[in-house]
Design a protein around this motif. Structure first.
Motif, PDB file in Angstrom:
ATOM      1  N   MET A  21     -45.642 -57.372  18.675  1.00 21.83           N
ATOM      2  CA  MET A  21     -44.902 -56.397  19.433  1.00 21.83           C
ATOM      3  C   MET A  21     -45.677 -55.084  19.432  1.00 21.83           C
ATOM      4  SD  MET A  21     -41.053 -55.039  18.881  1.00 21.83           S
ATOM      5  CE  MET A  21     -40.587 -53.498  19.595  1.00 21.83           C
ATOM      6  N   LYS A  22     -45.742 -54.449  20.588  1.00 27.01           N
ATOM      7  CA  LYS A  22     -46.394 -53.145  20.720  1.00 27.01           C
ATOM      8  C   LYS A  22     -45.317 -52.086  20.919  1.00 27.01           C
ATOM      9  CE  LYS A  22     -50.303 -55.078  23.253  1.00 27.01           C
ATOM     10  NZ  LYS A  22     -51.017 -55.040  24.536  1.00 27.01           N
ATOM     11  N   THR A  23     -45.480 -50.948  20.249  1.00 27.49           N
ATOM     12  CA  THR A  23     -44.549 -49.833  20.447  1.00 27.49           C
ATOM     13  C   THR A  23     -45.335 -48.548  20.620  1.00 27.49           C
ATOM     14  OG1 THR A  23     -44.316 -49.378  18.088  1.00 27.49           O
ATOM     15  CG2 THR A  23     -42.700 -50.864  19.073  1.00 27.49           C
ATOM     16  N   THR A  44     -37.014 -53.359  15.190  1.00 26.97           N
ATOM     17  CA  THR A  44     -37.867 -52.182  15.353  1.00 26.97           C
ATOM     18  C   THR A  44     -37.066 -50.994  15.863  1.00 26.97           C
ATOM     19  OG1 THR A  44     -39.779 -53.596  15.794  1.00 26.97           O
ATOM     20  CG2 THR A  44     -39.937 -51.299  16.505  1.00 26.97           C
ATOM     21  N   LEU A  49     -49.495 -51.088  27.387  1.00 31.85           N
ATOM     22  CA  LEU A  49     -48.223 -51.642  26.936  1.00 31.85           C
ATOM     23  C   LEU A  49     -47.512 -52.400  28.069  1.00 31.85           C
ATOM     24  CD1 LEU A  49     -45.948 -50.170  24.428  1.00 31.85           C
ATOM     25  CD2 LEU A  49     -44.888 -50.514  26.613  1.00 31.85           C
ATOM     26  N   LEU A  67     -38.716 -44.601  22.580  1.00 30.61           N
ATOM     27  CA  LEU A  67     -39.737 -45.619  22.349  1.00 30.61           C
ATOM     28  C   LEU A  67     -39.990 -46.445  23.596  1.00 30.61           C
ATOM     29  CD1 LEU A  67     -38.492 -47.026  18.919  1.00 30.61           C
ATOM     30  CD2 LEU A  67     -40.217 -45.266  19.304  1.00 30.61           C
ATOM     31  N   VAL A  73     -37.560 -57.028  18.391  1.00 30.04           N
ATOM     32  CA  VAL A  73     -37.379 -55.756  19.099  1.00 30.04           C
ATOM     33  C   VAL A  73     -36.188 -55.011  18.503  1.00 30.04           C
ATOM     34  CG1 VAL A  73     -36.890 -54.670  21.330  1.00 30.04           C
ATOM     35  CG2 VAL A  73     -38.398 -56.672  21.218  1.00 30.04           C
ATOM     36  N   TRP A 122     -41.812 -50.115  24.454  1.00 28.22           N
ATOM     37  CA  TRP A 122     -42.183 -51.304  23.695  1.00 28.22           C
ATOM     38  C   TRP A 122     -42.454 -52.476  24.639  1.00 28.22           C
ATOM     39  CZ3 TRP A 122     -38.632 -55.075  24.728  1.00 28.22           C
ATOM     40  CH2 TRP A 122     -37.348 -54.659  25.095  1.00 28.22           C
ATOM     41  N   SER A 123     -43.216 -53.430  24.133  1.00 28.72           N
ATOM     42  CA  SER A 123     -43.419 -54.686  24.864  1.00 28.72           C
ATOM     43  C   SER A 123     -43.530 -55.812  23.843  1.00 28.72           C
ATOM     44  CB  SER A 123     -44.656 -54.635  25.756  1.00 28.72           C
ATOM     45  OG  SER A 123     -45.833 -54.543  24.990  1.00 28.72           O
ATOM     46  N   GLU A 124     -43.036 -56.955  24.242  1.00 27.46           N
ATOM     47  CA  GLU A 124     -43.024 -58.131  23.378  1.00 27.46           C
ATOM     48  C   GLU A 124     -43.464 -59.320  24.220  1.00 27.46           C
ATOM     49  OE1 GLU A 124     -42.879 -58.912  20.205  1.00 27.46           O
ATOM     50  OE2 GLU A 124     -42.877 -61.000  20.790  1.00 27.46           O
ATOM     51  N   SER A 149     -31.115 -49.422  25.441  1.00 29.22           N
ATOM     52  CA  SER A 149     -32.426 -49.901  25.877  1.00 29.22           C
ATOM     53  C   SER A 149     -32.385 -50.365  27.320  1.00 29.22           C
ATOM     54  CB  SER A 149     -32.876 -51.077  25.003  1.00 29.22           C
ATOM     55  OG  SER A 149     -33.050 -50.667  23.665  1.00 29.22           O
TER      56      SER A 149
END
Length: 140
Positions: A1-3, A36, A126, A46, A33, A48-50, A64
């Motif tokens: 996961m990127k944040t 986090t 992202l 934030l 997610v 984010w991508s998953e 979200s």
């Protein structure tokens, strides 16, 4: 996961647009997610991508916006103050959701624009696309 943290203070001009019907609570997010988002301070904005769940999103104050991959395009748009207050926005286009204004400031603030411009490459990585930058002139 990127944040990626886009804002950290309640008083920060960048905010998740909360008038969108697509906003969901943390209980509707994929497990990694949700964990986090729950661990981050509520005022933090934030991105984010998953990859495993095939989605990206933006979260703040327990809400979200979830966007399914692929993200077709994204951009940073701004309109400077004139007769009206102007604004700064981050918009995203997906095949499923169309164009969505995700976050920004309700009035033009150079600090908000500079913050998004500083994160342009990281946001593009992202979201999996290049972000355009669009100056829409003055808010007359």
């Amino acid at each position: 996961m990127k944040t990626l943290t886009l804002a950290t203070l309640q008083s920060d001009p960048l905010r998740l647009y909360t008038s969108r019907a697509r906003l969901v609570g943390v209980e509707h997010l994929p497990g990694i997610v949700a964990a986090t988002i729950e661990a981050a301070p509520r005022a933090h904005l934030l991105a984010w991508s998953e990859a495993e769940t095939g989605c990206a999103g933006f979260s703040q104050h327990g809400l979200s916006l979830v966007l399914p991959f692929p993200v077709m395009s994204a951009g940073i748009g701004s309109m400077q103050r004139a007769k009206a207050s102007g604004f700064v926005t981050l918009f995203v286009r997906t095949a499923e959701a169309g164009v969505v204004d995700v976050l920004g400031s309700d009035a033009f603030q150079q600090m908000a624009l500079d913050r998004l411009l500083a994160q342009q490459a990281a946001l593009g990585e992202l979201l999996g696309c290049t972000l355009s930058v669009e100056d829409w002139g003055y808010d007359c």
